[in-house]
Design an enzyme around this catalytic site. Structure first.
Site, PDB file in Angstrom:
ATOM      1  CG  ASP A 179     -46.684 -17.803 -28.055  1.00 42.61           C
ATOM      2  OD1 ASP A 179     -45.812 -18.385 -27.851  1.00 42.61           O
ATOM      3  OD2 ASP A 179     -47.647 -17.838 -27.402  1.00 42.61           O
ATOM      4  CB  VAL A 180     -41.662 -20.279 -30.145  1.00 40.91           C
ATOM      5  CG1 VAL A 180     -40.870 -19.565 -31.158  1.00 40.91           C
ATOM      6  CG2 VAL A 180     -41.008 -19.784 -28.888  1.00 40.91           C
ATOM      7  N   GLY A 198     -37.712 -14.886 -32.002  1.00 44.11           N
ATOM      8  CA  GLY A 198     -37.354 -13.626 -31.007  1.00 44.11           C
ATOM      9  C   GLY A 198     -36.436 -12.877 -31.870  1.00 44.11           C
ATOM     10  CB  ILE A 249     -26.044  -9.980 -23.522  1.00 45.99           C
ATOM     11  CG1 ILE A 249     -25.233 -11.495 -23.359  1.00 45.99           C
ATOM     12  CG2 ILE A 249     -26.094  -9.075 -24.971  1.00 45.99           C
ATOM     13  CD1 ILE A 249     -23.885 -11.199 -23.682  1.00 45.99           C
ATOM     14  CG  ASN A 257     -32.446 -14.970 -29.592  1.00 47.56           C
ATOM     15  OD1 ASN A 257     -31.799 -14.744 -29.054  1.00 47.56           O
ATOM     16  ND2 ASN A 257     -33.672 -14.132 -29.906  1.00 47.56           N
ATOM     17  CE1 TYR A 291     -33.882 -16.638 -19.402  1.00 41.56           C
ATOM     18  CE2 TYR A 291     -31.891 -16.937 -18.041  1.00 41.56           C
ATOM     19  CZ  TYR A 291     -32.353 -16.622 -19.384  1.00 41.56           C
ATOM     20  OH  TYR A 291     -31.521 -16.189 -20.163  1.00 41.56           O
ATOM     21  CE  LYS A 329     -32.748 -19.329 -22.109  1.00 40.07           C
ATOM     22  NZ  LYS A 329     -32.931 -18.919 -23.494  1.00 40.07           N
ATOM     23  CB  ALA A 378     -35.389 -25.227 -14.403  1.00 43.17           C
ATOM     24  CB  SER A 434     -28.997 -18.459 -19.955  1.00 43.06           C
ATOM     25  OG  SER A 434     -28.346 -17.710 -18.793  1.00 43.06           O
TER      26      SER A 434
HETATM   27  N1  LIG Z   1     -29.759 -10.544 -22.304  1.00 47.44           N
HETATM   28  C1  LIG Z   1     -28.984 -11.471 -21.731  1.00 47.44           C
HETATM   29  O1  LIG Z   1     -28.168 -10.992 -20.728  1.00 47.44           O
HETATM   30  C2  LIG Z   1     -29.135 -12.932 -21.920  1.00 47.44           C
HETATM   31  C3  LIG Z   1     -28.225 -13.601 -21.288  1.00 47.44           C
HETATM   32  C4  LIG Z   1     -28.392 -15.217 -21.499  1.00 47.44           C
HETATM   33  C5  LIG Z   1     -29.252 -15.614 -22.367  1.00 47.44           C
HETATM   34  N2  LIG Z   1     -30.128 -14.787 -23.016  1.00 47.44           N
HETATM   35  C6  LIG Z   1     -31.025 -15.346 -23.897  1.00 47.44           C
HETATM   36  O2  LIG Z   1     -30.968 -14.815 -25.043  1.00 47.44           O
HETATM   37  C7  LIG Z   1     -32.178 -14.682 -25.676  1.00 47.44           C
HETATM   38  C8  LIG Z   1     -32.707 -13.337 -26.222  1.00 47.44           C
HETATM   39  O3  LIG Z   1     -32.721 -12.382 -25.226  1.00 47.44           O
HETATM   40  P1  LIG Z   1     -32.620 -10.793 -25.129  1.00 47.44           P
HETATM   41  O4  LIG Z   1     -32.111 -10.254 -24.041  1.00 47.44           O
HETATM   42  O5  LIG Z   1     -32.318 -10.270 -26.363  1.00 47.44           O
HETATM   43  O6  LIG Z   1     -34.079 -10.642 -24.747  1.00 47.44           O
HETATM   44  P2  LIG Z   1     -35.286  -9.455 -25.239  1.00 47.44           P
HETATM   45  O7  LIG Z   1     -36.271  -9.689 -24.314  1.00 47.44           O
HETATM   46  O8  LIG Z   1     -34.691  -8.387 -25.592  1.00 47.44           O
HETATM   47  O9  LIG Z   1     -35.794 -10.211 -26.848  1.00 47.44           O
HETATM   48  C9  LIG Z   1     -36.524 -11.383 -26.789  1.00 47.44           C
HETATM   49  C10 LIG Z   1     -37.520 -11.514 -27.932  1.00 47.44           C
HETATM   50  O10 LIG Z   1     -38.204 -12.831 -27.944  1.00 47.44           O
HETATM   51  C11 LIG Z   1     -39.617 -12.479 -28.387  1.00 47.44           C
HETATM   52  N3  LIG Z   1     -40.227 -13.738 -27.706  1.00 47.44           N
HETATM   53  C12 LIG Z   1     -40.587 -13.524 -26.075  1.00 47.44           C
HETATM   54  N4  LIG Z   1     -41.496 -14.598 -26.077  1.00 47.44           N
HETATM   55  C13 LIG Z   1     -41.827 -15.135 -27.419  1.00 47.44           C
HETATM   56  C14 LIG Z   1     -42.601 -16.112 -27.671  1.00 47.44           C
HETATM   57  N5  LIG Z   1     -43.310 -16.992 -26.863  1.00 47.44           N
HETATM   58  N6  LIG Z   1     -42.620 -16.317 -29.041  1.00 47.44           N
HETATM   59  C15 LIG Z   1     -41.914 -15.618 -30.216  1.00 47.44           C
HETATM   60  N7  LIG Z   1     -41.013 -14.653 -29.681  1.00 47.44           N
HETATM   61  C16 LIG Z   1     -40.997 -14.410 -28.379  1.00 47.44           C
HETATM   62  C17 LIG Z   1     -39.755 -11.145 -27.572  1.00 47.44           C
HETATM   63  O11 LIG Z   1     -40.741 -10.503 -28.538  1.00 47.44           O
HETATM   64  C18 LIG Z   1     -38.353 -10.503 -28.280  1.00 47.44           C
HETATM   65  O12 LIG Z   1     -38.381  -9.830 -29.419  1.00 47.44           O
HETATM   66  C19 LIG Z   1     -33.245 -15.226 -24.864  1.00 47.44           C
HETATM   67  O13 LIG Z   1     -33.368 -16.633 -24.820  1.00 47.44           O
HETATM   68  C20 LIG Z   1     -32.376 -15.015 -23.340  1.00 47.44           C
HETATM   69  O14 LIG Z   1     -32.970 -15.917 -22.435  1.00 47.44           O
HETATM   70  C21 LIG Z   1     -30.120 -13.504 -22.737  1.00 47.44           C
END
Ligand SMILES: NC(=O)c1ccc[n+]([C@@H]2O[C@H](COP(=O)([O-])OP(=O)(O)OC[C@H]3O[C@@H](n4cnc5c(N)ncnc54)[C@H](O)[C@@H]3O)[C@@H](O)[C@H]2O)c1
Length: 256
Positions: free
Chosen positions: A64-65, A14, A196, A91, A163, A167, A165, A148
């Site tokens: 795609d992970v 990601g 964030i 991530n 989501y 995490k 569950a 998270s």
């Molecule tokens: N933003 C927040 O407030 C927040 C809070 C807690 C946790 N998180 C976690 O942090 C991580 C990043 O979040 P973010 O806010 O930067 O999200 P984002 O949506 O901005 O970025 C996520 C990235 O993951 C990629 N992605 C999605 N599905 C994928 C897959 N199947 N295979 C490969 N890549 C894939 C997307 O293309 C994207 O580039 C996530 O795991 C999210 O759950 C985010």
């Protein structure tokens, strides 16, 4: 203190945008070579080229992970190119919403449940399963996954039950992998961000953001940099006696 990340080989899933891209850039700034993995080829390539501009080696991979075959093939290519993997950052994640609002548990369709679990939890499992034998042979490695705050409370802004569950599963898997891999010199930790400001987050609506900020003792959302700092710390030699830790980065929104 020196993080000792010069010439380490890191994989960031990601890594094309948001928190993942920030982590990839920060690891590169500390001297690592970075493989940017994302389902979006264009953003993965763009992030990799920004890292090459820093003078590090970088590859962008469309993966795609949730696909075991794609993850395994990617790892084979990384080992062929770099000969080793020092750091894996899990991530990649998705957080489906309904018009910027949370989807209630009874509204989640079974196939949406499966998709969230497949990306957020099984994707982490796939990457750990693929990288562990490589790191076990090396007798060294760092794995940092993004959990998270939603994993441990009953409400987390627009995050939904599937989501949360998924995490909670990431946190549990982190503890088990930490216990099993420590004898091989592999440390496994997670970071649990609060809210964030990222592209994922921008899908929400302003009046809900105000309410969310009221519940954060530090009075603001976190930044991508603040999450990336915690990940780089856990990936570095500064964290040489830390494993199985789920590190909160949340401005005090959940204190336990
Ligand atoms: N933003 C927040 O407030 C927040 C809070 C807690 C946790 N998180 C976690 O942090 C991580 C990043 O979040 P973010 O806010 O930067 O999200 P984002 O949506 O901005 O970025 C996520 C990235 O993951 C990629 N992605 C999605 N599905 C994928 C897959 N199947 N295979 C490969 N890549 C894939 C997307 O293309 C994207 O580039 C996530 O795991 C999210 O759950 C985010």
């Amino acid at each position: 203190m020196d993080t000792h990340l010069t010439d380490r080989v890191a994989i960031v899933t990601g890594g094309g945008q948001g928190i993942g891209e920030g982590i990839a850039q920060k690891l590169a700034a500390e001297g690592s070579h970075v493989v940017v993995v994302d389902q979006n080829q264009a953003t993965a390539e763009a992030a990799a080229s920004r890292i090459r501009a820093l003078g590090r080696k970088a590859l962008g991979f469309q993966v795609d992970v949730s696909s075991w075959d794609q993850v395994r093939t990617m790892l084979d290519r990384v080992v062929a190119e770099f000969g080793r993997v020092d750091i894996l950052v899990n991530n990649a994640g998705i957080s489906p919403k309904k018009d910027g609002r949370k989807i209630l548990v009874h509204e989640i369709e079974p196939d949406q449940w499966d998709l969230v679990m497949a990306v957020n939890l099984k994707g982490v499992f796939h990457c750990i399963k693929a990288v562990a034998p490589i790191m076990m042979r090396q007798r060294s490695g760092r794995i940092v996954s993004i959990s998270s705050q939603a994993a441990k409370i009953g409400f987390s802004g627009p995050a939904a039950g599937h989501y949360a569950a998924s995490k909670a599963g990431v946190s549990a898997l982190t503890r088990f992998a930490a216990h099993e891999l420590a004898p091989y010199g592999i440390l496994v930790n997670a970071v649990a961000p609060g809210t964030i400001q990222t592209p994922m987050r921008k899908l929400t609506i302003p009046e809900l953001d105000k309410l969310a900020i009221a519940g954060i003792p530090q009075g603001r959302f976190g930044t991508i940099d603040e999450v990336a700092n915690a990940v780089v710390f856990l990936a570095s030699d500064l964290a040489s006696y830390i494993t199985g830790e789920i590190m909160d980065v949340n401005g005090g929104s959940v204190i336990d």
